[in-house]
Write a protein that holds these residues in place. Structure first.
Motif, PDB file in Angstrom:
ATOM      1  N   SER A  21       0.817  -1.203   0.000  1.00 62.40           N
ATOM      2  CA  SER A  21       0.000   0.000   0.000  1.00 62.40           C
ATOM      3  C   SER A  21       0.861   1.267   0.000  1.00 62.40           C
ATOM      4  O   SER A  21       0.575   2.233  -0.718  1.00 62.40           O
ATOM      5  CB  SER A  21      -0.927   0.001   1.217  1.00 62.40           C
ATOM      6  N   GLN A  22       1.917   1.262   0.783  1.00 60.45           N
ATOM      7  CA  GLN A  22       2.798   2.426   0.837  1.00 60.45           C
ATOM      8  C   GLN A  22       3.584   2.589  -0.469  1.00 60.45           C
ATOM      9  O   GLN A  22       3.856   3.710  -0.896  1.00 60.45           O
ATOM     10  CB  GLN A  22       3.751   2.294   2.023  1.00 60.45           C
ATOM     11  N   ARG A  23       3.954   1.472  -1.098  1.00 60.01           N
ATOM     12  CA  ARG A  23       4.662   1.559  -2.375  1.00 60.01           C
ATOM     13  C   ARG A  23       3.774   2.156  -3.466  1.00 60.01           C
ATOM     14  O   ARG A  23       4.251   2.888  -4.345  1.00 60.01           O
ATOM     15  CB  ARG A  23       5.145   0.170  -2.796  1.00 60.01           C
ATOM     16  N   ARG A  25       1.320   4.297  -2.941  1.00 61.17           N
ATOM     17  CA  ARG A  25       1.037   5.697  -2.576  1.00 61.17           C
ATOM     18  C   ARG A  25      -0.358   6.121  -2.996  1.00 61.17           C
ATOM     19  O   ARG A  25      -0.566   7.216  -3.522  1.00 61.17           O
ATOM     20  CB  ARG A  25       2.082   6.623  -3.201  1.00 61.17           C
ATOM     21  N   LEU A  26      -1.341   5.273  -2.743  1.00 63.07           N
ATOM     22  CA  LEU A  26      -2.723   5.589  -3.073  1.00 63.07           C
ATOM     23  C   LEU A  26      -3.420   6.212  -1.866  1.00 63.07           C
ATOM     24  O   LEU A  26      -3.086   5.910  -0.730  1.00 63.07           O
ATOM     25  CB  LEU A  26      -3.462   4.321  -3.498  1.00 63.07           C
ATOM     26  N   PRO A  27      -4.385   7.101  -2.104  1.00 65.17           N
ATOM     27  CA  PRO A  27      -5.119   7.700  -0.991  1.00 65.17           C
ATOM     28  C   PRO A  27      -5.866   6.627  -0.189  1.00 65.17           C
ATOM     29  O   PRO A  27      -6.424   5.696  -0.764  1.00 65.17           O
ATOM     30  CB  PRO A  27      -6.089   8.675  -1.673  1.00 65.17           C
ATOM     31  N   ARG A  28      -5.882   6.809   1.114  1.00 65.84           N
ATOM     32  CA  ARG A  28      -6.457   5.808   2.007  1.00 65.84           C
ATOM     33  C   ARG A  28      -7.628   6.405   2.773  1.00 65.84           C
ATOM     34  O   ARG A  28      -7.586   7.542   3.218  1.00 65.84           O
ATOM     35  CB  ARG A  28      -5.383   5.315   2.981  1.00 65.84           C
TER      36      ARG A  28
END
Length: 224
Positions: A21-23, A25-28
């Motif tokens: 998820s961090q790789r 870099r999508l809005p959460r």
């Protein structure tokens, strides 16, 4: 970005681990949910993101929502598979060309995604070889594969005897007054939160407060 995915026909939701998820870099988005596995809880999710998955062999793509988890499952497969005898797989466009090499699983696709990508076409050989299923992402493999893992542990007989004595379960009729008090304390004060966590009051001895006295001023003085 290529991220290893795994389809699960029994999963009700899609999952992605924190690292992937961090790789991306999508809005959460914030969401409160606890994901449970087989007889145990995998843990609380850390948010919800929308991901777009695309085939490495065609322009087919789809979007899905995935819950962010700290960790999904261990590396798959557990050990390197010898695929040289599976000649019927050599010319297939596999969704995961390195299926036989152990690696991390970053995304777990749910059953509804599986129903969308499944296509006509199945290849199978003898019972101990994988079954190839055609999907819009490429051919995926499943089935029983024979592998041999041998673990040898040497223990002295005296060590094993001590182990069983240590792990022996105490008879409930032999509990002391203190142990009975502690067990009763747990029964009366234990509660479960909506998050699945358990809360219980400390099992302090009945007369411990009188023996300790007022210790708060000394504790504050030491802290300062």
């Amino acid at each position: 970005m290529e991220i290893p995915e795994f389809t699960d026909q029994g999963s009700q939701v899609s999952l992605i681990n924190e690292n992937a998820s961090q790789r991306l870099r999508l809005p959460r988005r914030k969401v409160n949910a606890v994901v449970s596995g087989v007889g145990t809880a995998l843990g609380n999710c850390k948010g919800l993101i929308t991901i777009e998955c695309k085939s490495i062999h065609s322009d087919f793509a789809f979007e899905t929502e995935a819950l962010v988890m700290k960790k999904l499952i261990n590396n798959l497969p557990n050990s390197t598979l010898q695929s040289t005898t599976w000649d019927y797989l050599q010319n297939l466009k596999l969704a995961d060309p390195e299926y036989n090499v152990p690696g991390p699983i970053d995304i777990l696709l749910s059953a509804d995604i599986y129903s969308k990508i499944i296509d006509e076409g199945v290849l199978r050989r003898h019972p101990n070889s994988p079954v190839a299923q055609l999907t819009k992402l490429g051919w995926i493999l499943s089935g029983n594969v024979k592998t041999l893992n041998c673990l040898v542990t040497l223990n002295e007989l005296d060590t094993l005897t001590k182990f069983w004595k240590t792990e022996d379960i105490t008879n409930q009729d032999q509990l002391t007054d203190t142990e009975n008090f502690c067990e009763q304390r747990y029964k009366e004060t234990t509660e479960r939160l909506t998050t699945g966590q358990y809360v219980v009051k400390m099992p302090l001895k009945r007369d411990i407060a009188e023996k300790l006295g007022k210790t708060k001023p000394q504790a504050i003085a030491q802290f300062m």
